[in-house]
Every structure is written in structure tokens, then in C-alpha cells.
Design an enzyme around this catalytic site. Structure first.
Site, mmCIF file in Angstrom:
data_model
loop_
_atom_site.group_PDB
_atom_site.id
_atom_site.type_symbol
_atom_site.label_atom_id
_atom_site.label_comp_id
_atom_site.label_asym_id
_atom_site.label_seq_id
_atom_site.Cartn_x
_atom_site.Cartn_y
_atom_site.Cartn_z
ATOM 1 N N LYS A 14 -5.900 12.190 -1.814
ATOM 2 C CA LYS A 14 -6.559 11.774 -0.560
ATOM 3 C C LYS A 14 -6.483 12.884 0.487
ATOM 4 C CE LYS A 14 -4.077 7.987 0.192
ATOM 5 N NZ LYS A 14 -3.139 8.063 -0.960
ATOM 6 N N ARG A 89 -4.121 0.194 4.609
ATOM 7 C CA ARG A 89 -3.302 -0.024 3.418
ATOM 8 C C ARG A 89 -3.057 -1.509 3.168
ATOM 9 N NH1 ARG A 89 -0.714 5.418 3.554
ATOM 10 N NH2 ARG A 89 0.535 5.694 1.678
ATOM 11 N N ARG A 128 4.955 17.809 -6.275
ATOM 12 C CA ARG A 128 4.856 18.038 -4.822
ATOM 13 C C ARG A 128 6.239 17.974 -4.176
ATOM 14 N NH1 ARG A 128 1.083 14.157 -1.306
ATOM 15 N NH2 ARG A 128 2.843 12.755 -1.530
ATOM 16 N N ARG A 134 9.213 17.176 0.271
ATOM 17 C CA ARG A 134 8.893 15.893 0.922
ATOM 18 C C ARG A 134 9.820 14.806 0.368
ATOM 19 N NH1 ARG A 134 3.007 12.872 1.654
ATOM 20 N NH2 ARG A 134 3.915 10.809 1.450
ATOM 21 N N ARG A 145 6.646 3.155 -3.973
ATOM 22 C CA ARG A 145 5.347 3.351 -3.304
ATOM 23 C C ARG A 145 4.203 2.886 -4.202
ATOM 24 N NH1 ARG A 145 6.110 9.390 -2.478
ATOM 25 N NH2 ARG A 145 4.038 9.497 -1.534
HETATM 26 P P1 AMP Z 1 1.160 8.854 3.073
HETATM 27 O O1 AMP Z 1 1.382 10.222 3.595
HETATM 28 O O2 AMP Z 1 -0.213 8.340 3.366
HETATM 29 O O3 AMP Z 1 1.507 8.738 1.600
HETATM 30 O O4 AMP Z 1 2.157 7.874 3.858
HETATM 31 C C1 AMP Z 1 3.562 8.069 3.806
HETATM 32 C C2 AMP Z 1 4.268 6.807 4.261
HETATM 33 O O5 AMP Z 1 3.880 6.506 5.619
HETATM 34 C C3 AMP Z 1 3.948 5.548 3.471
HETATM 35 O O6 AMP Z 1 4.732 5.438 2.301
HETATM 36 C C4 AMP Z 1 4.272 4.470 4.506
HETATM 37 O O7 AMP Z 1 5.661 4.287 4.629
HETATM 38 C C5 AMP Z 1 3.798 5.104 5.809
HETATM 39 N N1 AMP Z 1 2.371 4.791 6.070
HETATM 40 C C6 AMP Z 1 1.336 5.670 6.135
HETATM 41 N N2 AMP Z 1 0.179 5.061 6.394
HETATM 42 C C7 AMP Z 1 0.476 3.735 6.484
HETATM 43 C C8 AMP Z 1 -0.300 2.577 6.711
HETATM 44 N N3 AMP Z 1 -1.641 2.648 6.875
HETATM 45 N N4 AMP Z 1 0.339 1.381 6.732
HETATM 46 C C9 AMP Z 1 1.679 1.299 6.577
HETATM 47 N N5 AMP Z 1 2.467 2.345 6.337
HETATM 48 C C10 AMP Z 1 1.884 3.572 6.289
#
Ligand code: AMP
Length: 190
Positions: A14, A89, A128, A134, A145
Site C-alpha cells: 500500500k 480499517r 522489512r 520497524r 496484525r
Molecule cells: P500501517 O502503517 O498502516 O501498517 O499501520 C501501523 C499501525 O497503526 C496499525 O497496526 C495500527 O495499530 C495503527 N493504525 C494505522 N491506521 C489505522 C487505522 N485506520 N485504524 C486503526 N489503527 C490504525
């Protein structure tokens, strides 16, 4: 105005494709994950509130995420369009996004769903994690996740299918080839 939701499980690509889309189509990238990581690194109040949630691979509560999103939208009144990366999400977030954008007469134009099988996702995320450090890219949190994605996020595919906005893209292969397919779908819309 074009608004694109880029959708898929963790590790689907993404972020990679969002960056390319915003560059090519001159749009604004909104990654809620990036926003939360920045807040955490700057130790803001919001950062401290969400730090433990991200570390466990759980979802930040909807009201908090929606608040963050609305504030970014308001800071970019001149935008030519938005790429929503990692948002929505949950169904509640998708409904709030529709409500907010529809009230401004700038609805979601299309959803690009990157389809990647689970073994490949795990392999990519572990790589990654090793390369970037990270902290949620470790096997236990990755599994959490992916569970959260299946239970809370995947139902959105049906939500957007019903709105006739869903475009599924095979997300395995050369990045350039996948991006060509992404552009093909976007170009058909503009
Ligand atoms: P990402 O970088 O998109 O994989 O997001 C990393 C983490 O941020 C996720 O595992 C969630 O803990 C939090 N997060 C990001 N976007 C959302 C969202 N739209 N709703 C809830 N938690 C989010």
C-alpha cells in the site's frame, strides 16, 4: 477530484504504490500509520496514547483515527485528491469517511485492493523489519496484525464491492508491473 482508497493487508504494498500514485497524479498521501509513527517518535500526547496499541498490532480506536483523518483533510483544502493508505480499517471508519467526503461533495472515487497471499506477506514484513527496524514487523505482531486484518478490515471488501468501487489488483510480481495495472485502473476513471 479523485479520492483513492488503497486497500490490502499489512505488507501488500500500500505504502509503495501510494507514494507512486501521489507523485504521478499530484495527490495528497494520507497514511494513518505514518502519522501515528511520527506522533510516537515526537512523543506527543497522541503518540503516547497510541504507542502500546501499535506495538501490539491492534487497532487505534475509531474515534481517535477519524479525528486525525478529519484534521488532515482540513489542513489540505487545496488538494487535487487524496490517497487514503491504511484507512479505513473498520466499517465504522469507512462509514465516517463516506459521511465526511460526501458532505464535501468529494466522494471516494475508487478502491484499489492489493491481493497478496499470506506467506508472501509474512516474508515481506519480516524482511522489512530486518531492514528498517520497524518494531511491529516481528513474527508475533505480524500474526496479530494479519488476524486483525482478517477480522476487522477484510469485511470492507464487501462494503466497497456493494458500492461498485472495488478494483482488485494482483499484488505479486515486479513493482513496475503492478503499478502499471494500478495506473490502468486510475486512468480508466479520469
Ligand atoms: P500501517 O502503517 O498502516 O501498517 O499501520 C501501523 C499501525 O497503526 C496499525 O497496526 C495500527 O495499530 C495503527 N493504525 C494505522 N491506521 C489505522 C487505522 N485506520 N485504524 C486503526 N489503527 C490504525
Amino acid at each position: 477530484m479523485l479520492n483513492i482508497v488503497i486497500f490490502g493487508p499489512p505488507g501488500a504494498g500500500k505504502g509503495t504504490h501510494s507514494v507512486r500514485i501521489v507523485e504521478k497524479y499530484k495527490m495528497v498521501h494520507i497514511s494513518t500509520g505514518d502519522i501515528f509513527r511520527k506522533e510516537i517518535s515526537e512523543q506527543t500526547e497522541l503518540g503516547l496514547e497510541v504507542k502500546g496499541i501499535l506495538a501490539k498490532g491492534e487497532l487505534v480506536p475509531d474515534d481517535l483515527v477519524v479525528k486525525v483523518l478529519v484534521s488532515v483533510l482540513e489542513k489540505n483544502p487545496q488538494a487535487n485528491g487524496f490517497v487514503f493508505d491504511g484507512f479505513p480499517r473498520t466499517i465504522v471508519q469507512a462509514e465516517k469517511l463516506d459521511e465526511t467526503l460526501n458532505s464535501k461533495n468529494i466522494p471516494v472515487s475508487l478502491v484499489l485492493s492489493l491481493d497478496v497471499k499470506e506467506e508472501e506477506l509474512i516474508e515481506r514484513l519480516l524482511k522489512r523489519g530486518a531492514e528498517t527496524g520497524r518494531s511491529d514487523d516481528n513474527l508475533d505482531v505480524i500474526k496479530q496484525r494479519l488476524d486483525v486484518y482478517r477480522n476487522q478490515t477484510e469485511p470492507l471488501l464487501d462494503y466497497y464491492l456493494k458500492q461498485n468501487k472495488l478494483n482488485t489488483i494482483h499484488g505479486i510480481g515486479k513493482i513496475d508491473d503492478i503499478f502499471a495495472e494500478v495506473c490502468h485502473v486510475i486512468d480508466a476513471q479520469i
